[in-house]
Design a protein around this motif. Structure first.
Motif, PDB file in Angstrom:
ATOM      1  N   ILE A  90       7.559  31.042  15.817  1.00  0.00           N
ATOM      2  CA  ILE A  90       7.094  31.361  17.159  1.00  0.00           C
ATOM      3  C   ILE A  90       6.500  32.761  17.161  1.00  0.00           C
ATOM      4  N   TYR A  95       3.310  31.178  21.562  1.00  0.00           N
ATOM      5  CA  TYR A  95       4.345  31.055  22.587  1.00  0.00           C
ATOM      6  C   TYR A  95       3.709  30.370  23.797  1.00  0.00           C
ATOM      7  N   TYR A  98       5.597  26.055  28.135  1.00  0.00           N
ATOM      8  CA  TYR A  98       6.776  25.193  27.987  1.00  0.00           C
ATOM      9  C   TYR A  98       7.948  26.008  27.453  1.00  0.00           C
ATOM     10  N   ASP A  99       7.669  26.921  26.514  1.00  0.00           N
ATOM     11  CA  ASP A  99       8.718  27.808  26.001  1.00  0.00           C
ATOM     12  C   ASP A  99       9.283  28.661  27.137  1.00  0.00           C
ATOM     13  N   TYR A 100       8.385  29.109  28.028  1.00  0.00           N
ATOM     14  CA  TYR A 100       8.807  29.916  29.166  1.00  0.00           C
ATOM     15  C   TYR A 100       9.786  29.137  30.042  1.00  0.00           C
ATOM     16  N   LEU A 102      11.654  26.704  29.240  1.00  0.00           N
ATOM     17  CA  LEU A 102      12.923  26.526  28.523  1.00  0.00           C
ATOM     18  C   LEU A 102      13.731  27.821  28.454  1.00  0.00           C
ATOM     19  N   LEU A 104      12.984  30.306  26.385  1.00  0.00           N
ATOM     20  CA  LEU A 104      13.083  30.637  24.963  1.00  0.00           C
ATOM     21  C   LEU A 104      12.778  32.110  24.688  1.00  0.00           C
ATOM     22  N   GLN A 105      13.636  32.730  23.910  1.00  0.00           N
ATOM     23  CA  GLN A 105      13.362  34.071  23.416  1.00  0.00           C
ATOM     24  C   GLN A 105      13.970  34.234  22.028  1.00  0.00           C
ATOM     25  N   LEU A 106      13.380  35.087  21.230  1.00  0.00           N
ATOM     26  CA  LEU A 106      13.847  35.309  19.856  1.00  0.00           C
ATOM     27  C   LEU A 106      14.212  36.770  19.651  1.00  0.00           C
ATOM     28  N   ARG A 115      10.437  37.893  20.698  1.00  0.00           N
ATOM     29  CA  ARG A 115       9.576  37.042  21.522  1.00  0.00           C
ATOM     30  C   ARG A 115      10.313  36.769  22.824  1.00  0.00           C
ATOM     31  N   SER A 116       9.611  36.954  23.945  1.00  0.00           N
ATOM     32  CA  SER A 116      10.246  36.775  25.250  1.00  0.00           C
ATOM     33  C   SER A 116       9.352  35.965  26.173  1.00  0.00           C
ATOM     34  N   ARG A 117       9.858  35.671  27.338  1.00  0.00           N
ATOM     35  CA  ARG A 117       9.126  34.861  28.315  1.00  0.00           C
ATOM     36  C   ARG A 117       7.841  35.542  28.773  1.00  0.00           C
TER      37      ARG A 117
END
Length: 262
Positions: A90, A95, A98-100, A102, A104-106, A115-117
Motif C-alpha cells: 500500500i 491508497y 475503499y481503504d478510507y 475501511l 485502513l492505516q499502516l 499510510r493513513s486515511r
C-alpha cells in the motif's frame, strides 16, 4: 411532467453538491481543516456528513451517470474507489477511497503512521471533479442537440420557403423566411441570456439587442435590417408587390444569418 433530460440534470446537480460535501467532510474527518475553514464552509451553506454512511450511495449513482455522459472517465472514477487489485504493497498512489472507508492505516517498525486515511483525500477530490465535469458535459450535449435540431428545422422550413417562391406564392415564401429569421434571432438572444422589455419582440428589436450587446457587428446589424425590410414588404407593405427576386434575396440572407450568427 419533467423530461428525462430535466431529471438527469437535477440528479447531476445533486450529485455535484454531494461530491463537494463528501470531499469537505473527508478533509474534516482527517483533521485537514482548521476551525476557521470549517466555519467558513458552514457559513457558505455546506453541511458536513459521514463519509462512511453517504459515500456508497453517492458512488453508485455517480457511476451510472458518468457511464452515460463521460464513459471515457469511468475506469478512472472506478479505480479511485477500488484502487489497484494487484498491488503488493500500500502506497500513497494506490491508497483508495475503499481503504478510507475501511479505516485502513499502516505503521512502520517504529510505530509511526506510514499510510493513513488522509491519503484518500486527493482521490475524493478527483472523483467529485469528474462528476462536476460530467455536469458541464451534459450542458454541452444538450446545447449541441438543441442546436442540431434547430438547424435541421430551419433548413426544412427554408426549403418550404424556396418551394413556395418558386411556385409563385411569393408573399407566403417571404413570410416563412421572415418567421425563420425571427426564430433564429430569438434563439441567439436566449443563448446569450438577452431579454427584451417587450413581451413579443420584433426582428428589429432582437437585432438591436444583439448589436447593443456586441454579439453582432454593425455590418451584420445593417444586413439584418435589410432582410427585415424585405420581410416587411412580404408581410405588410402595400406600396408594391414583392418580387421573386426580393424573396430569393431574403431566403439567401436568412440562410446566411442562421449559419453565421450564434
Amino acid at each position: 411532467m419533467a423530461t428525462q433530460f430535466e431529471k438527469l440534470k437535477t440528479e447531476l446537480t445533486q450529485l455535484d453538491k454531494m461530491g463537494h460535501q463528501l470531499y469537505y467532510s473527508m478533509c474534516k474527518e482527517c483533521g485537514a481543516l482548521d476551525e476557521k475553514t470549517i466555519n467558513g464552509i458552514e457559513k457558505a451553506g455546506w453541511e458536513f456528513i459521514s463519509v462512511a454512511e453517504e459515500y456508497q450511495k453517492w458512488y453508485t449513482k455517480a457511476y451510472r451517470v458518468i457511464s452515460q455522459i463521460i464513459p471515457e472517465r469511468l475506469s478512472e472514477f472506478e479505480n479511485l474507489y477500488k484502487g489497484d487489485p494487484k498491488r503488493k504493497e500500500i502506497t500513497y498512489v494506490n491508497y483508495s477511497i475503499y481503504d478510507y472507508i475501511l479505516g485502513l492505516q499502516l505503521k512502520n517498525g517504529y510505530g509511526e503512521i506510514k499510510r493513513s486515511r488522509s491519503d484518500a483525500i486527493p482521490k475524493m477530490e478527483t472523483q467529485y471533479k469528474i462528476v462536476s465535469s460530467a455536469k458541464e458535459r451534459f450542458k454541452s450535449v444538450l446545447f449541441d442537440i438543441k442546436d442540431i435540431l434547430q438547424a435541421d428545422i430551419f433548413d426544412s422550413e427554408l426549403d418550404t420557403s424556396k418551394e413556395l417562391n418558386k411556385k409563385g406564392f411569393i408573399r407566403a415564401g417571404g413570410a416563412v423566411a421572415g418567421v425563420i429569421l425571427e426564430k433564429h434571432l430569438a434563439h441567439v438572444c436566449s443563448l446569450h441570456s438577452l431579454k427584451s422589455r417587450k413581451t413579443h419582440p420584433s426582428i428589429a428589436e432582437y437585432n438591436q439587442l444583439l448589436k447593443d450587446s456586441d454579439i453582432i457587428d454593425t455590418p451584420s446589424w445593417r444586413f439584418i435590417q435589410h432582410l427585415t425590410d424585405l420581410r416587411n414588404l412580404c408581410d405588410h407593405s402595400k406600396e408594391r408587390e414583392p418580387t421573386k427576386d426580393d424573396v430569393q434575396e431574403l431566403i439567401v440572407g436568412v440562410e446566411k444569418i442562421t449559419k453565421t450568427v450564434f
